[in-house]
Design a protein around this motif. Structure first.
Motif, PDB file in Angstrom:
ATOM      1  N   GLY A  87       0.782  -1.223   0.000  1.00  0.00           N
ATOM      2  CA  GLY A  87       0.000   0.000   0.000  1.00  0.00           C
ATOM      3  C   GLY A  87       0.815   1.275   0.000  1.00  0.00           C
ATOM      4  O   GLY A  87       0.269   2.369   0.109  1.00  0.00           O
ATOM      5  N   ALA A  88       2.132   1.155  -0.117  1.00  0.00           N
ATOM      6  CA  ALA A  88       2.980   2.342  -0.031  1.00  0.00           C
ATOM      7  C   ALA A  88       3.143   2.991  -1.394  1.00  0.00           C
ATOM      8  O   ALA A  88       2.957   2.365  -2.436  1.00  0.00           O
ATOM      9  N   LEU A  89       3.522   4.271  -1.372  1.00  0.00           N
ATOM     10  CA  LEU A  89       3.871   4.969  -2.601  1.00  0.00           C
ATOM     11  C   LEU A  89       5.290   4.572  -2.994  1.00  0.00           C
ATOM     12  O   LEU A  89       6.174   4.486  -2.144  1.00  0.00           O
ATOM     13  N   ASN A  90       5.514   4.323  -4.274  1.00  0.00           N
ATOM     14  CA  ASN A  90       6.842   3.913  -4.710  1.00  0.00           C
ATOM     15  C   ASN A  90       7.679   5.123  -5.119  1.00  0.00           C
ATOM     16  O   ASN A  90       7.220   6.270  -5.071  1.00  0.00           O
ATOM     17  N   ASP A  91       8.917   4.876  -5.531  1.00  0.00           N
ATOM     18  CA  ASP A  91       9.828   5.970  -5.886  1.00  0.00           C
ATOM     19  C   ASP A  91       9.277   6.819  -7.025  1.00  0.00           C
ATOM     20  O   ASP A  91       9.396   8.050  -7.011  1.00  0.00           O
ATOM     21  N   ALA A  92       8.687   6.161  -8.017  1.00  0.00           N
ATOM     22  CA  ALA A  92       8.128   6.898  -9.149  1.00  0.00           C
ATOM     23  C   ALA A  92       6.980   7.802  -8.698  1.00  0.00           C
ATOM     24  O   ALA A  92       6.839   8.932  -9.183  1.00  0.00           O
ATOM     25  N   ASP A  93       6.169   7.306  -7.762  1.00  0.00           N
ATOM     26  CA  ASP A  93       5.075   8.120  -7.219  1.00  0.00           C
ATOM     27  C   ASP A  93       5.625   9.376  -6.550  1.00  0.00           C
ATOM     28  O   ASP A  93       5.136  10.489  -6.776  1.00  0.00           O
ATOM     29  N   TRP A  94       6.652   9.200  -5.722  1.00  0.00           N
ATOM     30  CA  TRP A  94       7.208  10.345  -4.998  1.00  0.00           C
ATOM     31  C   TRP A  94       7.888  11.332  -5.945  1.00  0.00           C
ATOM     32  O   TRP A  94       7.816  12.546  -5.737  1.00  0.00           O
ATOM     33  N   GLN A  95       8.528  10.828  -6.978  1.00  0.00           N
ATOM     34  CA  GLN A  95       9.142  11.736  -7.948  1.00  0.00           C
ATOM     35  C   GLN A  95       8.080  12.587  -8.637  1.00  0.00           C
ATOM     36  O   GLN A  95       8.278  13.784  -8.868  1.00  0.00           O
ATOM     37  N   ARG A  96       6.947  11.984  -8.943  1.00  0.00           N
ATOM     38  CA  ARG A  96       5.867  12.748  -9.570  1.00  0.00           C
ATOM     39  C   ARG A  96       5.261  13.738  -8.577  1.00  0.00           C
ATOM     40  O   ARG A  96       4.925  14.874  -8.949  1.00  0.00           O
ATOM     41  N   ILE A  97       5.129  13.333  -7.326  1.00  0.00           N
ATOM     42  CA  ILE A  97       4.611  14.248  -6.301  1.00  0.00           C
ATOM     43  C   ILE A  97       5.542  15.451  -6.159  1.00  0.00           C
ATOM     44  O   ILE A  97       5.088  16.595  -6.035  1.00  0.00           O
ATOM     45  N   ILE A  98       6.845  15.214  -6.194  1.00  0.00           N
ATOM     46  CA  ILE A  98       7.811  16.315  -6.113  1.00  0.00           C
ATOM     47  C   ILE A  98       7.650  17.250  -7.306  1.00  0.00           C
ATOM     48  O   ILE A  98       7.683  18.482  -7.161  1.00  0.00           O
ATOM     49  N   GLU A  99       7.459  16.689  -8.501  1.00  0.00           N
ATOM     50  CA  GLU A  99       7.263  17.517  -9.695  1.00  0.00           C
ATOM     51  C   GLU A  99       6.016  18.387  -9.560  1.00  0.00           C
ATOM     52  O   GLU A  99       6.052  19.593  -9.851  1.00  0.00           O
ATOM     53  N   LEU A 100       4.919  17.786  -9.115  1.00  0.00           N
ATOM     54  CA  LEU A 100       3.680  18.545  -8.942  1.00  0.00           C
ATOM     55  C   LEU A 100       3.830  19.596  -7.847  1.00  0.00           C
ATOM     56  O   LEU A 100       3.326  20.717  -7.971  1.00  0.00           O
ATOM     57  N   ARG A 101       4.535  19.240  -6.791  1.00  0.00           N
ATOM     58  CA  ARG A 101       4.772  20.198  -5.702  1.00  0.00           C
ATOM     59  C   ARG A 101       5.587  21.392  -6.194  1.00  0.00           C
ATOM     60  O   ARG A 101       5.345  22.537  -5.785  1.00  0.00           O
ATOM     61  N   ASN A 102       6.542  21.139  -7.078  1.00  0.00           N
ATOM     62  CA  ASN A 102       7.335  22.236  -7.636  1.00  0.00           C
ATOM     63  C   ASN A 102       6.461  23.190  -8.448  1.00  0.00           C
ATOM     64  O   ASN A 102       6.647  24.411  -8.400  1.00  0.00           O
ATOM     65  N   TRP A 103       5.502  22.638  -9.203  1.00  0.00           N
ATOM     66  CA  TRP A 103       4.578  23.485  -9.953  1.00  0.00           C
ATOM     67  C   TRP A 103       3.735  24.329  -9.004  1.00  0.00           C
ATOM     68  O   TRP A 103       3.503  25.520  -9.245  1.00  0.00           O
ATOM     69  N   VAL A 104       3.279  23.710  -7.921  1.00  0.00           N
ATOM     70  CA  VAL A 104       2.487  24.444  -6.933  1.00  0.00           C
ATOM     71  C   VAL A 104       3.327  25.555  -6.301  1.00  0.00           C
ATOM     72  O   VAL A 104       2.855  26.685  -6.117  1.00  0.00           O
ATOM     73  N   SER A 105       4.576  25.249  -5.978  1.00  0.00           N
ATOM     74  CA  SER A 105       5.454  26.248  -5.357  1.00  0.00           C
ATOM     75  C   SER A 105       5.644  27.458  -6.263  1.00  0.00           C
ATOM     76  O   SER A 105       5.692  28.601  -5.793  1.00  0.00           O
TER      77      SER A 105
END
Length: 220
Positions: A87-105
């Motif tokens: 049920g955990a988020l994998n590395d690819a998930d976190w990399q995409r979350i970081i990308e989306l977070r950068n857009w939000v920032s």
């Protein structure tokens, strides 16, 4: 690579996010202790990686590290614990979350430069996303706002995007909304429930919970 890991994944992402856990959750809560445990394992590994490069710095760190003995140069490589992937988020998930977070920032910075907000915690972020990204951020639930370090965050399917909101890139649209809610005197989040407690009129509901048994955190 080590420098980038410390400055990007750690400094501007992980450590930035867990500040809220460390500052606001009860000292013995699972959420706070799990963050401290993760930092302990990171420290044990990082100081060993640094030792051949920054010898004196690594030795000084080691002498102040918890449960350390002798010298860093008498230690073997540190084996990080195995984590359950259920049920955990994998590395690819976190990399995409970081990308989306950068857009939000970037959007937060635009609104900040206009003088509409002073800090990210003075805003709510609304995101309209393509199906894959929508499903990904839905997994974060209420904790998305902690990842984005905003007082509120909502995710919607891209098909529901209002016409006046432009796409930042293909499949991603973001709107930053300044909040008028009162600021919690403890966590600094702007929440509608600040002032609803006669006993703690300056606190939000989450902080009142954290004065007791504490809130539940699952991801962020």
């Amino acid at each position: 690579q080590l420098h980038n890991f410390c400055s990007i994944e750690l400094g501007s992402f992980y450590l930035d996010i867990i500040k809220d856990r460390l500052y606001t959750m009860p000292a013995d809560s699972i959420g706070r202790r799990s963050a401290q445990t993760a930092m302990y394992h990171l420290l044990q590994a990082l100081v060993r990686w640094l030792a051949p490069i920054l010898s004196f710095t690594a030795e000084e760190i080691w002498q102040h590290a918890p449960a350390s003995d002798d010298s860093i140069f008498l230690q073997t490589w540190y084996e990080l614990p195995e984590l359950s992937s259920a049920g955990a988020l994998n590395d690819a998930d976190w990399q995409r979350i970081i990308e989306l977070r950068n857009w939000v920032s970037r959007e937060l910075e635009v609104v900040r430069n206009k003088g509409e907000i002073g800090a990210a915690l003075e805003a709510r972020v609304e995101l309209w996303l393509a199906p894959a990204d929508y499903d990904l951020l839905q997994k974060l639930g209420e904790e998305l706002r902690f990842v984005l370090i905003t007082s509120d965050a909502e995710v919607y399917p891209l098909t529901e995007k209002p016409a006046e909101v432009a796409e930042e890139q293909l499949g991603v649209a973001i709107r930053v909304v300044p909040l008028e809610d009162a600021k919690c005197g403890r966590c600094w989040h702007r929440r509608a429930d600040v002032g609803q407690s006669a006993e703690h009129p300056q606190l939000c509901g989450r902080c009142i919970t954290n004065l007791g048994d504490g809130e539940q955190r699952h991801i962020a």
